[in-house]
Scaffold this active site. Structure first.
Site, PDB file in Angstrom:
ATOM      1  CB  CYS A 114       6.432  -5.477   9.066  1.00  0.00           C
ATOM      2  SG  CYS A 114       7.178  -5.248  10.383  1.00  0.00           S
TER       3      CYS A 114
ATOM      4  CD  GLU B 201      -2.264  -0.843   2.504  1.00  0.00           C
ATOM      5  OE1 GLU B 201      -2.273  -0.117   3.431  1.00  0.00           O
ATOM      6  OE2 GLU B 201      -2.839  -2.337   3.067  1.00  0.00           O
TER       7      GLU B 201
ATOM      8  CB  CYS C 130       1.709  -2.748  13.567  1.00  0.00           C
ATOM      9  SG  CYS C 130       1.772  -2.737  11.845  1.00  0.00           S
TER      10      CYS C 130
ATOM     11  CB  CYS D 117       3.734  -3.799  16.750  1.00  0.00           C
ATOM     12  SG  CYS D 117       6.432  -2.779  15.884  1.00  0.00           S
TER      13      CYS D 117
ATOM     14  CB  CYS E 258       0.461   0.554   8.679  1.00  0.00           C
ATOM     15  SG  CYS E 258       1.770   0.636   8.011  1.00  0.00           S
TER      16      CYS E 258
ATOM     17  CB  CYS F  40       2.467   6.804   3.348  1.00  0.00           C
ATOM     18  SG  CYS F  40       3.708   6.239   5.078  1.00  0.00           S
TER      19      CYS F  40
HETATM   20  N1  SAH Z   1       8.484   0.338  10.930  1.00  0.00           N
HETATM   21  C1  SAH Z   1       8.120   1.166  10.550  1.00  0.00           C
HETATM   22  C2  SAH Z   1       7.898   1.326   9.540  1.00  0.00           C
HETATM   23  C3  SAH Z   1       6.373   1.178   9.389  1.00  0.00           C
HETATM   24  S1  SAH Z   1       5.190   1.149  10.847  1.00  0.00           S
HETATM   25  C4  SAH Z   1       8.361   1.761  12.520  1.00  0.00           C
HETATM   26  O1  SAH Z   1       8.465   1.043  13.036  1.00  0.00           O
HETATM   27  O2  SAH Z   1       8.621   2.561  12.495  1.00  0.00           O
HETATM   28  C5  SAH Z   1       4.611   3.158  10.292  1.00  0.00           C
HETATM   29  C6  SAH Z   1       4.096   3.469  12.257  1.00  0.00           C
HETATM   30  O3  SAH Z   1       3.644   3.355  11.938  1.00  0.00           O
HETATM   31  C7  SAH Z   1       4.801   3.274  13.526  1.00  0.00           C
HETATM   32  O4  SAH Z   1       5.066   4.878  14.315  1.00  0.00           O
HETATM   33  C8  SAH Z   1       3.857   2.509  13.583  1.00  0.00           C
HETATM   34  O5  SAH Z   1       4.260   1.947  14.902  1.00  0.00           O
HETATM   35  C9  SAH Z   1       2.708   3.150  13.588  1.00  0.00           C
HETATM   36  N2  SAH Z   1       1.027   1.958  13.244  1.00  0.00           N
HETATM   37  C10 SAH Z   1       1.617   1.010  13.129  1.00  0.00           C
HETATM   38  N3  SAH Z   1       0.066   0.816  12.920  1.00  0.00           N
HETATM   39  C11 SAH Z   1      -0.346   1.316  13.445  1.00  0.00           C
HETATM   40  C12 SAH Z   1      -1.790   1.233  14.447  1.00  0.00           C
HETATM   41  N4  SAH Z   1      -2.552   0.902  13.922  1.00  0.00           N
HETATM   42  N5  SAH Z   1      -2.370   3.016  14.891  1.00  0.00           N
HETATM   43  C13 SAH Z   1      -1.197   3.448  15.294  1.00  0.00           C
HETATM   44  N6  SAH Z   1      -0.167   3.428  13.979  1.00  0.00           N
HETATM   45  C14 SAH Z   1       0.377   2.638  13.909  1.00  0.00           C
END
Ligand code: SAH
Length: 373
Positions: free
Chosen positions: A137, A117, A144, A141, A360, A130
């Site tokens: 990934c 995306e 996510c 996390c 995301c 973005c």
């Molecule tokens: N892997 C990298 C970049 C991709 S995620 C990282 O961890 O930074 C980009 C940002 O979006 C990160 O800060 C991540 O924690 C946040 N993110 C992912 N899922 C999310 C969600 N459901 N709500 C809010 N932020 C989210």
């Protein structure tokens, strides 16, 4: 310190999805998958002068066209040869959502069928895109959508860079991209070489020509790679996804933290700041009842005291497969006020594209699910 493997050098767990079937038609390369030299050689072999290389790349990178046919100052025969030999772009757009705030989100199907995306966000005087760097990934996390099914593969430099181009082509003639954030699907620093090659195309004078200070790379926090990034000599912005003020809580939210630890990340980020002069952004996704209490804000302020830092608070975007939610507005404000009162610059990230699948990786997951049911 234990380090994570660079997935560029290490075989990824699931590679069978990438291998072409024996009976498949020959895979055509996208033009931007060729280096400048390769394209020049290809042209020379067919009797074309070398200036055509730059001409073709300028059309692809800087102009808003969608086919070789539109490269109007190329000989018709050359346009036809390009059309027969190459794909115009390394992916196809298979989904397009437009939110009421004019945020646009694209779902892209790569040559091997995988999905990623990218998003265009509009603010007054500002157009931010973005982009993604991996299919899925590996970081896992807990809040996510991108990591719910692990990582499939790294994106190539062209697959990363062309996300910017495809969004650029969508925009009106008087609009231009002012900022790029590498915050889509994947961990950019786990695909370091492709990331750097894509950023080079993005910043080069004869590429897209965007200033390095307008580009932000967001990472889960891989210290070795942050140090390498620091030495790249470019002034890219670095955002680190912290999400917790201590290791016990961070390891629950960001499982890879078990092998890293916050102190290592702070040290590497400090080195980044020393090398580049750029202020580090610390991203902190607020998860109701998990990391959003006043004591977490106090602890975070203590952790970041004395650093040139900015905290970006992000109320969690809902993910349909997950039960976690964002805190209510007053909790978010209270968290923000504690940081600010303790002298830590902080802001709450404005929500964009609230009425589309903007979390995301959410669009990709939904599409994969509908494919399999
Ligand atoms: N892997 C990298 C970049 C991709 S995620 C990282 O961890 O930074 C980009 C940002 O979006 C990160 O800060 C991540 O924690 C946040 N993110 C992912 N899922 C999310 C969600 N459901 N709500 C809010 N932020 C989210």
């Amino acid at each position: 310190m234990k380090t994570l493997p660079d997935s560029q050098n290490t075989p990824l767990p699931i590679l069978d999805a990438v291998a072409p079937a024996v009976t498949a038609a020959p895979v055509q390369r996208a033009v931007l998958e060729l280096s400048f030299q390769e394209l020049q050689d290809w042209l020379r072999e067919r009797g074309y002068p070398t200036f055509r290389t730059q001409q073709i790349r300028r059309w692809l990178i800087q102009r808003r066209i969608t086919s070789f046919e539109q490269m109007s100052d190329l000989p018709a025969a050359l346009r036809q040869q390009l059309h027969e030999q190459f794909r115009f772009c390394s992916f196809q757009t298979v989904g397009h959502q437009v939110a009421s705030d004019r945020t646009e989100k694209l779902l892209l199907r790569l040559q091997d069928g995988e999905l990623v995306e990218c998003v265009l966000m509009r603010d007054p005087g500002r157009r931010t895109v973005c982009i993604s760097t991996q299919v899925g990934c590996a970081m896992g996390c807990v809040f996510c959508a991108s990591g719910l099914r692990g990582v499939k593969r790294n994106l190539t430099p062209a697959e990363i860079f062309e996300q910017v181009l495809v969004l650029h082509r969508l925009m009106a003639d008087d609009e231009k991209i002012t900022n790029v954030v590498v915050m889509g699907i994947g961990e950019p620093l786990a695909n370091y070489r492709s990331l750097m090659a894509a950023l080079e195309l993005l910043t080069a004078e004869d590429g897209f020509g965007l200033g390095a200070r307008r580009i932000t790379v967001s990472t889960v926090g891989l210290p070795e790679k942050i140090r390498e990034f620091a030495r790249s000599g470019q002034q890219y912005n670095l955002a680190v996804s912290l999400h917790a003020p201590n290791d016990a809580l961070r390891t629950e939210i960001v499982p890879v933290n078990r092998n890293i630890g916050i102190q290592e990340i702070l040290d590497a980020a400090e080195e980044y700041h020393q090398h580049t002069g750029r202020r580090i952004s610390w991203e902190y996704v607020l998860l109701s009842g998990i990391n959003d209490q006043p004591r977490h804000a106090e602890e975070l302020a203590t952790l970041l005291r004395g650093r040139t830092a900015h905290v970006n608070l992000i109320p969690m975007n809902g993910v349909s497969e997950l039960v976690m939610t964002a805190p209510r507005e007053p909790q978010t404000q209270q968290f923000l006020e504690i940081l600010v009162r303790r002298g830590i610059p902080a802001t709450v990230r404005k929500r964009k594209g609230a009425d589309i699948d903007a979390a995301c990786g959410q669009l990709r997951l939904n599409r994969e699910d509908s494919k399999s049911t």
